[in-house]
Motif scaffolding. Structure first.
Motif, short mmCIF file in Angstrom:
data_model
loop_
_atom_site.label_atom_id
_atom_site.label_comp_id
_atom_site.label_asym_id
_atom_site.label_seq_id
_atom_site.Cartn_x
_atom_site.Cartn_y
_atom_site.Cartn_z
N UNK A 1 123.70 107.82 77.78
CA UNK A 1 123.00 107.59 79.13
C UNK A 1 121.95 108.54 79.26
N UNK A 2 120.68 107.87 79.59
CA UNK A 2 119.46 108.62 79.45
C UNK A 2 118.83 108.69 80.83
N UNK A 3 118.50 109.92 81.72
CA UNK A 3 117.95 109.90 82.91
C UNK A 3 116.40 110.43 82.48
N UNK A 4 115.50 109.53 83.02
CA UNK A 4 113.90 109.97 82.78
C UNK A 4 113.34 109.64 83.88
N UNK A 5 112.10 110.00 84.09
CA UNK A 5 111.32 109.63 85.15
C UNK A 5 110.65 107.94 84.77
N UNK A 6 110.50 107.41 85.73
CA UNK A 6 110.33 105.99 85.67
C UNK A 6 108.95 105.57 85.14
N UNK A 7 108.27 106.56 85.23
CA UNK A 7 106.79 106.38 84.71
C UNK A 7 106.44 106.75 83.48
N UNK A 8 107.53 106.85 82.25
CA UNK A 8 107.20 107.25 80.88
C UNK A 8 106.52 105.92 80.47
N UNK A 9 106.08 106.18 79.13
CA UNK A 9 105.59 105.16 78.45
C UNK A 9 106.36 104.16 78.09
N UNK A 10 105.97 102.84 78.31
CA UNK A 10 106.96 101.62 78.02
C UNK A 10 107.44 101.62 76.73
N UNK A 11 106.88 101.79 75.43
CA UNK A 11 107.36 101.78 74.16
C UNK A 11 108.78 102.61 74.09
#
Ligand SMILES: Cc1ncc(COP(=O)(O)O)c(C=O)c1O
Ligand SMILES: [Zn+2]
Length: 406
Positions: free
Chosen positions: A149-159
């Motif tokens: 399960x990954x929790x990350x800001x939605x605006x990180x780089x697409x790759x």
């Protein structure tokens, strides 16, 4: 008893057995792993596999059967003669950690934490991520057979999102900053009892990044560098590199580290540690809304920030920032001189290196290590903005094409 002696609170020094625990009950300080190291010598490691697991005796896993490895580590330490010549340095090295299996240094801490999750018999793993840890955790989870399960800001780089999803991770894109994602991950980790590698497994997780010190020492034939430039987000890696060198001294594998200089590199727009360092403060004021192209370093409230400040004091260090233009220039400079393509976090290291040389803070004969920790292919969009796009040519226009080649 295994090789881990105990976990110890970094603040009040209270000791705890080495369980699935990361924070002191008395003072909420972070817990560090302390060892009863077995006897090792330089020869112990020399003919081993080319991964960071060659240092198994110095890592917090008690049984080799629990190792989850995708072959990370033992990345090249490149003598950067071309870049060195441009900057006027005779002894510059790039630790190129952008060529790890998931293309960042995060394979080191994530691999150790996922292995420890296996040793603890946990049912699932996860992380809070600025991008690179997502893929590192997801890949090791895939190899170890864990749900992730990954929790990350939605605006990180697409790759970075594409990569983590490909490894089969559940990706929770949080509408907010890294600190917001971190808070949610901590809450879920506690309530569900799953191993969030950089939160409730942090004591073990950070041990993986020590291998960035072990490898550099071994690759320099067990010599200690004079200057180390480290890109800093949470500060965990810089702290771990210091711990790694100190452990090598305790094992008599290197002489002393007191002359080493640690340099923390952060992007302008998210430089809370640099800000505190330059104002001679011992506390960090968080950056509420990070604004930088170095998204992997966009941690406004760095968990290990105050410990980085202590390390900089201990190692006669320095902290410096670089702005977006300097970062992009540095990415291109490194690529054009050394053939190494890094993402903005590595650009931050190189830009700070250049700034320190320009300011006369690095002697031309110092053995200088610049850590390049992530791959440029993860952030092509922002890098492409400063490159001239190739023009599409008609195949029939061979004369025009020929004129382009001088
Ligand atoms: C490529 C890269 N370099 C450096 C860092 C900073 O590491 P730390 O958060 O341990 O300071 C990160 C963190 O995500 C990263 O992705
Ligand atoms: Zn404590």
């Amino acid at each position: 008893m295994g090789k881990i002696k105990f976990l110890q609170c970094r603040e009040c020094k209270k000791e705890y057995p080495p369980t699935f625990k990361y924070v002191c009950d008395e003072c909420f300080g972070p817990l560090d792993v302390h060892y009863d190291f077995p006897t090792v010598s330089k020869n112990t490691f020399s003919n081993r596999e080319h991964t960071y697991w060659r240092y198994y005796e110095l890592l917090p896993i008690e049984s080799k059967s629990n190792i989850v490895s995708i072959g990370a580590g033992m990345t090249p330490l490149i003598k950067a003669e071309n870049l060195g010549e441009k900057l006027g340095l005779n002894n510059l090295y790039i630790k190129n950690d952008s060529v790890n299996p998931t293309f960042s240094f995060k394979d080191r801490p994530a691999g150790v934490a996922v292995s420890k999750a296996k040793e603890f018999g946990l049912s699932a793993v996860g992380c809070a991520s600025t991008g690179n840890l997502a893929s590192a955790t997801a890949a090791h989870a895939a190899k170890g057979g864990f749900p992730c399960y990954i929790f990350a800001p939605s605006d990180i780089e697409r790759p970075k999102i594409t990569q983590a999803l490909s490894y089969g991770a559940n990706f929770i894109a949080v509408d907010g900053t890294y600190d917001d994602a971190n808070r949610i991950a901590a809450q879920i980790g506690d309530s569900k009892g799953i191993g969030i590698v950089n939160i409730n497994m942090r004591s073990y997780y950070v041990e993986g990044s020590k291998t960035l010190a072990f490898e550099v020492a071994e690759q320099l034939d067990w010599k200690v560098p004079d200057q180390l430039i480290v890109p800093v987000g949470s500060g965990a890696m810089l702290n771990a590199i210091c711990k790694g060198f100190e452990e090598l001294v305790s094992l008599s594998l290197i002489n002393k580290v007191s002359d080493m200089h640690m340099i923390a590199a952060q992007p302008h727009g998210c430089a809370p540690i640099v800000n505190a360092f330059k104002r001679h403060l011992s506390e960090i004021t968080p950056v509420e809304s990070p604004d930088t192209i170095a998204k992997s370093l966009a941690i406004g409230d760095p968990g290990d920030g105050q410990y980085v400040l202590r390390r900089l004091k201990q190692y006669n260090g320095h902290a410096e920032e670089s702005n977006n233009k300097e970062i992009l220039d540095a990415i291109i400079l490194l690529a054009k001189t050394e053939g190494i393509f890094t993402e903005p976090a590595g650009g931050v290291s190189v830009a700070v290196l250049k700034k320190m040389v320009d300011e006369g803070k690095i002697d031309k004969n110092d053995c200088t290590i610049c850590y390049v920790t992530g791959n440029g292919l993860k952030a092509t969009e922002v890098i492409m903005e400063v490159l001239s796009k190739p023009q599409t040519m008609q195949q029939a226009d061979i004369a025009k094409i020929s004129a382009m080649v001088r």
